[in-house]
Write an enzyme that holds these catalytic residues in place. Sequence first.
Site, PDB file in Angstrom:
ATOM      1  N   LYS A 124       0.885  -1.466  -0.023  1.00 51.40           N
ATOM      2  CA  LYS A 124       0.083  -0.065  -0.140  1.00 51.40           C
ATOM      3  C   LYS A 124       0.744   1.279   0.006  1.00 51.40           C
ATOM      4  O   LYS A 124       2.045   1.230   0.376  1.00 51.40           O
ATOM      5  CB  LYS A 124      -0.995   0.031   1.314  1.00 51.40           C
ATOM      6  CG  LYS A 124      -1.842  -1.313   1.154  1.00 51.40           C
ATOM      7  CD  LYS A 124      -2.894  -1.125   2.388  1.00 51.40           C
ATOM      8  CE  LYS A 124      -4.081  -2.183   2.207  1.00 51.40           C
ATOM      9  NZ  LYS A 124      -5.009  -2.390   3.319  1.00 51.40           N
ATOM     10  N   TYR A 138     -12.567  -2.432  -3.324  1.00 47.55           N
ATOM     11  CA  TYR A 138     -12.843  -2.484  -2.321  1.00 47.55           C
ATOM     12  C   TYR A 138     -14.433  -2.258  -2.017  1.00 47.55           C
ATOM     13  O   TYR A 138     -14.968  -1.853  -0.941  1.00 47.55           O
ATOM     14  CB  TYR A 138     -12.353  -1.478  -1.272  1.00 47.55           C
ATOM     15  CG  TYR A 138     -10.970  -1.780  -0.909  1.00 47.55           C
ATOM     16  CD1 TYR A 138     -10.802  -2.899   0.175  1.00 47.55           C
ATOM     17  CD2 TYR A 138      -9.907  -0.870  -0.899  1.00 47.55           C
ATOM     18  CE1 TYR A 138      -9.639  -3.058   0.597  1.00 47.55           C
ATOM     19  CE2 TYR A 138      -8.607  -1.540  -0.488  1.00 47.55           C
ATOM     20  CZ  TYR A 138      -8.493  -2.494   0.371  1.00 47.55           C
ATOM     21  OH  TYR A 138      -7.018  -2.726   0.749  1.00 47.55           O
ATOM     22  N   PHE A 154     -15.676   3.995   7.044  1.00 42.30           N
ATOM     23  CA  PHE A 154     -14.125   4.409   6.631  1.00 42.30           C
ATOM     24  C   PHE A 154     -13.761   4.235   5.008  1.00 42.30           C
ATOM     25  O   PHE A 154     -12.793   4.569   4.667  1.00 42.30           O
ATOM     26  CB  PHE A 154     -12.870   3.525   7.290  1.00 42.30           C
ATOM     27  CG  PHE A 154     -13.206   1.917   7.443  1.00 42.30           C
ATOM     28  CD1 PHE A 154     -12.817   1.320   5.988  1.00 42.30           C
ATOM     29  CD2 PHE A 154     -14.039   1.424   8.483  1.00 42.30           C
ATOM     30  CE1 PHE A 154     -12.998  -0.072   6.008  1.00 42.30           C
ATOM     31  CE2 PHE A 154     -14.157  -0.406   8.008  1.00 42.30           C
ATOM     32  CZ  PHE A 154     -13.682  -0.633   6.697  1.00 42.30           C
ATOM     33  N   ARG A 214      -1.964 -14.270   4.840  1.00 40.79           N
ATOM     34  CA  ARG A 214      -2.492 -13.648   6.039  1.00 40.79           C
ATOM     35  C   ARG A 214      -1.743 -13.572   7.252  1.00 40.79           C
ATOM     36  O   ARG A 214      -1.788 -12.468   8.090  1.00 40.79           O
ATOM     37  CB  ARG A 214      -4.036 -14.061   6.050  1.00 40.79           C
ATOM     38  CG  ARG A 214      -5.054 -13.945   4.914  1.00 40.79           C
ATOM     39  CD  ARG A 214      -5.648 -12.558   4.666  1.00 40.79           C
ATOM     40  NE  ARG A 214      -6.226 -12.184   5.940  1.00 40.79           N
ATOM     41  CZ  ARG A 214      -7.051 -10.857   5.754  1.00 40.79           C
ATOM     42  NH1 ARG A 214      -7.161 -10.195   4.599  1.00 40.79           N
ATOM     43  NH2 ARG A 214      -7.517 -10.244   6.788  1.00 40.79           N
ATOM     44  N   THR A 248      -5.188  -6.871  11.019  1.00 44.45           N
ATOM     45  CA  THR A 248      -5.663  -5.663  10.339  1.00 44.45           C
ATOM     46  C   THR A 248      -4.969  -4.476  11.396  1.00 44.45           C
ATOM     47  O   THR A 248      -4.385  -3.622  10.683  1.00 44.45           O
ATOM     48  CB  THR A 248      -7.250  -5.398  10.010  1.00 44.45           C
ATOM     49  OG1 THR A 248      -7.716  -6.514   9.682  1.00 44.45           O
ATOM     50  CG2 THR A 248      -7.581  -4.496   9.372  1.00 44.45           C
ATOM     51  N   ARG A 301       2.458  -6.045   9.392  1.00 41.07           N
ATOM     52  CA  ARG A 301       2.124  -4.940   9.981  1.00 41.07           C
ATOM     53  C   ARG A 301       2.386  -4.734  11.365  1.00 41.07           C
ATOM     54  O   ARG A 301       2.508  -3.447  11.545  1.00 41.07           O
ATOM     55  CB  ARG A 301       0.450  -5.298  10.039  1.00 41.07           C
ATOM     56  CG  ARG A 301      -0.495  -5.225   8.716  1.00 41.07           C
ATOM     57  CD  ARG A 301      -1.744  -5.666   8.595  1.00 41.07           C
ATOM     58  NE  ARG A 301      -2.423  -5.427   7.388  1.00 41.07           N
ATOM     59  CZ  ARG A 301      -3.583  -5.865   6.916  1.00 41.07           C
ATOM     60  NH1 ARG A 301      -4.066  -6.864   7.838  1.00 41.07           N
ATOM     61  NH2 ARG A 301      -4.429  -5.646   5.951  1.00 41.07           N
ATOM     62  N   ASN A 344      -2.236   0.458   6.775  1.00 40.91           N
ATOM     63  CA  ASN A 344      -1.660  -0.746   7.277  1.00 40.91           C
ATOM     64  C   ASN A 344      -0.470  -1.645   6.332  1.00 40.91           C
ATOM     65  O   ASN A 344      -0.664  -3.004   6.473  1.00 40.91           O
ATOM     66  CB  ASN A 344      -2.632  -1.638   7.985  1.00 40.91           C
ATOM     67  CG  ASN A 344      -3.810  -2.014   6.785  1.00 40.91           C
ATOM     68  OD1 ASN A 344      -3.521  -1.778   5.746  1.00 40.91           O
ATOM     69  ND2 ASN A 344      -4.756  -2.630   7.439  1.00 40.91           N
ATOM     70  N   HIS A 353      -2.425  -5.506   1.562  1.00 41.50           N
ATOM     71  CA  HIS A 353      -3.671  -6.091   1.570  1.00 41.50           C
ATOM     72  C   HIS A 353      -3.303  -7.479   1.185  1.00 41.50           C
ATOM     73  O   HIS A 353      -2.457  -7.781   0.341  1.00 41.50           O
ATOM     74  CB  HIS A 353      -4.531  -5.468   0.311  1.00 41.50           C
ATOM     75  CG  HIS A 353      -5.543  -6.279  -0.187  1.00 41.50           C
ATOM     76  ND1 HIS A 353      -6.826  -6.240   0.391  1.00 41.50           N
ATOM     77  CD2 HIS A 353      -5.590  -7.320  -1.005  1.00 41.50           C
ATOM     78  CE1 HIS A 353      -7.632  -7.306  -0.035  1.00 41.50           C
ATOM     79  NE2 HIS A 353      -6.743  -7.909  -1.250  1.00 41.50           N
ATOM     80  N   GLU A 359      -9.875 -11.067  -7.254  1.00 42.11           N
ATOM     81  CA  GLU A 359      -8.887  -9.829  -7.294  1.00 42.11           C
ATOM     82  C   GLU A 359      -7.619  -9.741  -8.303  1.00 42.11           C
ATOM     83  O   GLU A 359      -7.552  -8.835  -8.910  1.00 42.11           O
ATOM     84  CB  GLU A 359      -8.325  -9.754  -5.822  1.00 42.11           C
ATOM     85  CG  GLU A 359      -9.519  -9.357  -4.747  1.00 42.11           C
ATOM     86  CD  GLU A 359      -9.154  -9.597  -3.339  1.00 42.11           C
ATOM     87  OE1 GLU A 359      -9.968  -9.318  -2.488  1.00 42.11           O
ATOM     88  OE2 GLU A 359      -8.074  -9.929  -3.006  1.00 42.11           O
TER      89      GLU A 359
HETATM   90  P1  DAT Z   1      -7.823  -6.619   5.983  1.00 41.65           P
HETATM   91  O1  DAT Z   1      -7.105  -5.774   4.838  1.00 41.65           O
HETATM   92  O2  DAT Z   1      -6.950  -7.022   7.119  1.00 41.65           O
HETATM   93  O3  DAT Z   1      -8.422  -7.737   4.994  1.00 41.65           O
HETATM   94  P2  DAT Z   1     -10.658  -5.574   6.053  1.00 41.65           P
HETATM   95  O4  DAT Z   1     -10.826  -6.294   5.025  1.00 41.65           O
HETATM   96  O5  DAT Z   1     -11.485  -5.621   7.232  1.00 41.65           O
HETATM   97  O6  DAT Z   1      -9.282  -5.926   6.505  1.00 41.65           O
HETATM   98  O7  DAT Z   1     -10.437  -3.878   5.836  1.00 41.65           O
HETATM   99  C1  DAT Z   1      -9.728  -3.507   4.604  1.00 41.65           C
HETATM  100  C2  DAT Z   1      -9.094  -2.333   4.985  1.00 41.65           C
HETATM  101  O8  DAT Z   1      -9.985  -1.180   5.425  1.00 41.65           O
HETATM  102  C3  DAT Z   1      -7.992  -2.308   5.898  1.00 41.65           C
HETATM  103  O9  DAT Z   1      -6.790  -3.138   5.496  1.00 41.65           O
HETATM  104  C4  DAT Z   1      -7.828  -1.114   6.346  1.00 41.65           C
HETATM  105  C5  DAT Z   1      -9.443  -0.281   6.073  1.00 41.65           C
HETATM  106  N1  DAT Z   1      -9.917  -0.400   7.442  1.00 41.65           N
HETATM  107  C6  DAT Z   1     -10.429  -1.560   8.126  1.00 41.65           C
HETATM  108  N2  DAT Z   1     -11.249  -1.377   9.445  1.00 41.65           N
HETATM  109  C7  DAT Z   1     -10.803   0.103   9.243  1.00 41.65           C
HETATM  110  C8  DAT Z   1     -11.208   0.939  10.568  1.00 41.65           C
HETATM  111  N3  DAT Z   1     -11.939   0.489  11.497  1.00 41.65           N
HETATM  112  N4  DAT Z   1     -10.744   2.171  10.344  1.00 41.65           N
HETATM  113  C9  DAT Z   1     -10.068   2.627   9.032  1.00 41.65           C
HETATM  114  N5  DAT Z   1      -9.817   1.932   8.236  1.00 41.65           N
HETATM  115  C10 DAT Z   1     -10.218   0.545   8.259  1.00 41.65           C
HETATM  116 MG    MG Z   2      -9.909  -7.737   3.736  1.00 45.66          MG
END
Ligand code: DAT
Ligand code: MG
Length: 140
Positions: A11, A51, A59, A87, A93, A104, A114, A117, A128
């Site tokens: 990222k 996304y 968010f 993962r 996350t 991370r 973070n 992805h 994807e």
């Molecule tokens: P991951 O990337 O671990 O699969 P996710 O699919 O739940 O996590 O969310 C996708 C992305 O969205 C994550 O990498 C960062 C952002 N994100 C998730 N939860 C968030 C939050 N509470 N506040 C801000 N950004 C968030």
């Molecule tokens: Mg995810």
Amino acid sequence: MAVQRTFSIIKPDATERNLTGAINAVFEKAGLRIIAQRRIRMTQEQAERFYGVHRERPFFGELVEFMTSGPVVVQVLEGENAVAAHREVMGATNPEEAADGTVRKLFAKSIGENSVHGSDSEENAAIEIAQFFSEAEIVG
Ligand code: DAT
Ligand code: MG
């Protein structure tokens, strides 16, 4: 156990700090092979589509803005149980909850910024991967 492919993104917070090689080293040490890789600037449309599952989350706007704020490196990784292995090496996350030695924990700035992805299932990995790579670009 089976050899799988997964989709990965380094990222903008990580490319900005010149961490592409350091993150790839963590992946490779975990047994993941980088079989396709391209550095791009994601468009708003690409990020919103990618996304889309998070469209209703509070968010979402911030996430799309962040993912389009600088270069990203899109990748296909291959290895035994690649989806779960990736993962695991990415970590939780929220970097405050990520295990020691994970990408991370080592590099992420916050839950939003973070660093990486990774696909969450083999089915989503295929979807994807197809958004960013043709089969001809993937050299296993
Ligand atoms: P991951 O990337 O671990 O699969 P996710 O699919 O739940 O996590 O969310 C996708 C992305 O969205 C994550 O990498 C960062 C952002 N994100 C998730 N939860 C968030 C939050 N509470 N506040 C801000 N950004 C968030
Ligand atoms: Mg995810």
